[in-house]
Every structure is written in structure tokens, then in C-alpha cells.
Scaffold this motif. Structure first.
Motif, PDB file in Angstrom:
ATOM      1  N   TYR A  33       6.696  67.662  -9.135  1.00 18.10           N
ATOM      2  CA  TYR A  33       6.545  66.258  -9.082  1.00 18.10           C
ATOM      3  C   TYR A  33       6.840  65.479  -9.879  1.00 18.10           C
ATOM      4  N   HIS A  36       9.881  62.972 -10.264  1.00 13.45           N
ATOM      5  CA  HIS A  36      10.121  61.470  -9.453  1.00 13.45           C
ATOM      6  C   HIS A  36       9.749  60.379 -10.183  1.00 13.45           C
ATOM      7  N   HIS A  62       3.042  55.200 -10.361  1.00 12.39           N
ATOM      8  CA  HIS A  62       3.037  54.591  -8.874  1.00 12.39           C
ATOM      9  C   HIS A  62       2.670  55.618  -7.746  1.00 12.39           C
ATOM     10  N   ASP A  63       2.617  56.791  -7.889  1.00 10.00           N
ATOM     11  CA  ASP A  63       2.058  57.664  -6.959  1.00 10.00           C
ATOM     12  C   ASP A  63       0.932  58.421  -7.294  1.00 10.00           C
ATOM     13  N   ASP A 123      11.716  53.262  -6.635  1.00  6.06           N
ATOM     14  CA  ASP A 123      11.190  54.321  -5.902  1.00  6.06           C
ATOM     15  C   ASP A 123      12.121  54.826  -4.663  1.00  6.06           C
ATOM     16  N   ASN A 127      14.356  58.310  -4.045  1.00  7.68           N
ATOM     17  CA  ASN A 127      14.094  59.266  -3.044  1.00  7.68           C
ATOM     18  C   ASN A 127      15.256  59.342  -2.109  1.00  7.68           C
TER      19      ASN A 127
HETATM   20 ZN    ZN Z   1       7.504  57.588  -5.079  1.00  4.78          ZN
END
Ligand code: ZN
Ligand code: NDP
Length: 177
Positions: A33, A36, A62-63, A123, A127
Motif C-alpha cells: 500500500y 501509493h 493522507h490515507d 491522489d 489512482n
Molecule cells: Zn490516496
């Protein structure tokens, strides 16, 4: 103040790597992860020419609140109010139904800070490029298309923030819609 200017983002990269350590992306290759948030920060510096240390720290983080047990209070204690407020603006309330969260992102985008808009643009760019490379596990073509359409609406509310990021988003969206 930090003894050298890279400290906030290095600290944020380390924090995010620890918090996301067991998570994977939704692609078939089960990419770690952390690729990202690292990629989002890299898009901001290389393509967006962003140097604001608070934005770059927030990009790594941010996540963490949305997808791990990390709280905004913890982010504020570690990184201060400015970074925490950017992360908060980039965090969906997961107790809400997905359709409500999606609608709120579109509705709130125009009123986000410039700093949060930068993170959101990078972001979405990351994605959408991920989706262009490969369809996530369990997704069909229609779902990918829906994600592109929704992203386009969120991005529309972030316009006037960074020309390079917005142009790159137009490119990936035009190739896929
Ligand atoms: Zn994100
Ligand atoms: P999700 O929000 O479930 O998933 C998208 C998110 O997953 C991204 O925003 C990204 O978030 C993260 N992500 C992890 N790995 C990847 C990857 N490889 N590529 C891209 N993103 C990745 O999807 P949605 O709910 O937005 O689904 C899109 C649309 O599909 C919806 O609008 C809905 O209408 C429809 N839908 C259809 C379903 C069905 O079964 N047919 C079920 C659910 C939705 P982050 O930046 O946080 O990592």
C-alpha cells in the motif's frame, strides 16, 4: 523548528510506512500500500513542482486516518495543526455509506484549502493511472468507468490549483472516458 528542511516529510514517510505496513493495493499483484502515498508525494514534487513541506508531509499521511487506526489527534501531536488539517480534509468518514462519501467529496472539493486540493489532485492522478495500468481485483469495466466519472467531478472542484497536475488529469481522463 526542524533542524533540516526535509525532516517533516521524512518523518511522515516513516510514519506512513509503519501504519500501512500490512496493507496492499487492490491490484492483482498485491502491491504494498505504501507505494501509493510515496507516489502521491513524488507526483507533487516532480510534476506539480510543490515544495511546501506541510503539503508533502500530508501527501505521505493522507490515507493513514481513513485506512488505519491512526487518528487526526495523533497526526496533530506528531506533525502539528497545519499538516493535521490537510489530512483531515483528505479523510472520508468511513461510517457513512459509500454513495454519501462520494457525493460529499464532490460537494466539498471547491471549499477545500489549496493545500488539500493539491493532495487530492495528486491522489486522483495516482489512482487513475493505477486503474489505467490494471483493473483492481473484483472490479468490472463499468466500475472503472464510474470511478473515472466520479473523479472528474471531484477534480472539477479543485480547478485553478496546479496547471501541470490538472493537465495530466485531463490527459488520463480523456484517454479513459
Ligand atoms: Zn490516496
Ligand atoms: P472504492 O472506493 O472501493 O475503491 C477505490 C479506491 O481504492 C481508490 O480511491 C483508492 O483509494 C483505492 N485503491 C486501492 N488500490 C487501487 C488501485 N489499484 N487502483 C485504484 N484505486 C485503488 O471504489 P468505488 O466505491 O469508488 O467504486 C467506483 C464506483 O463503482 C462507484 O462509484 C460505484 O458506483 C461503483 N461500485 C460498484 C460496485 C459493484 O460491485 N459493481 C461496488 C462498489 C462500487 P486510496 O487513495 O484511498 O488508496
Amino acid at each position: 523548528p526542524p533542524y533540516y528542511p526535509e525532516l517533516p516529510k521524512d518523518q511522515a514517510a516513516d510514519f506512513a510506512a509503519r501504519r500501512h505496513r500490512f496493507q496492499k493495493r487492490k491490484d492483482h499483484r498485491q502491491t504494498p500500500y505504501i507505494n501509493h502515498p510515496v507516489g502521491v508525494a513524488y507526483i507533487l514534487t516532480t510534476e506539480g513542482r510543490v515544495t511546501d513541506p506541510a503539503v508533502l508531509a500530508a501527501a505521505y499521511l493522507h490515507d493513514t486516518v481513513e485506512d488505519t487506526k491512526t487518528t487526526i489527534e495523533e497526526i496533530e501531536a506528531e506533525f502539528g495543526k497545519e499538516v493535521a488539517s490537510i489530512v483531515a480534509e483528505c479523510t472520508d468518514d468511513k461510517t457513512l455509506h459509500r454513495d454519501v462519501r462520494k457525493a460529499l467529496q464532490i460537494e466539498r472539493a471547491p471549499r477545500n484549502s489549496m493545500q488539500a486540493k493539491l493532495v487530492k489532485l495528486a491522489d486522483k492522478l495516482y489512482n487513475l493511472r493505477d486503474l489505467e495500468r490494471g483493473t483492481p481485483v473484483g472490479w468490472d469495466k463499468r466500475r472503472v468507468k464510474e470511478y473515472f466519472k466520479w473523479s472528474k467531478e471531484v477534480i472539477a472542484g479543485c480547478k485553478g490549483t496546479n496547471d501541470a497536475l490538472e493537465a495530466a488529469l485531463d490527459d488520463v481522463i480523456n484517454r479513459n472516458l
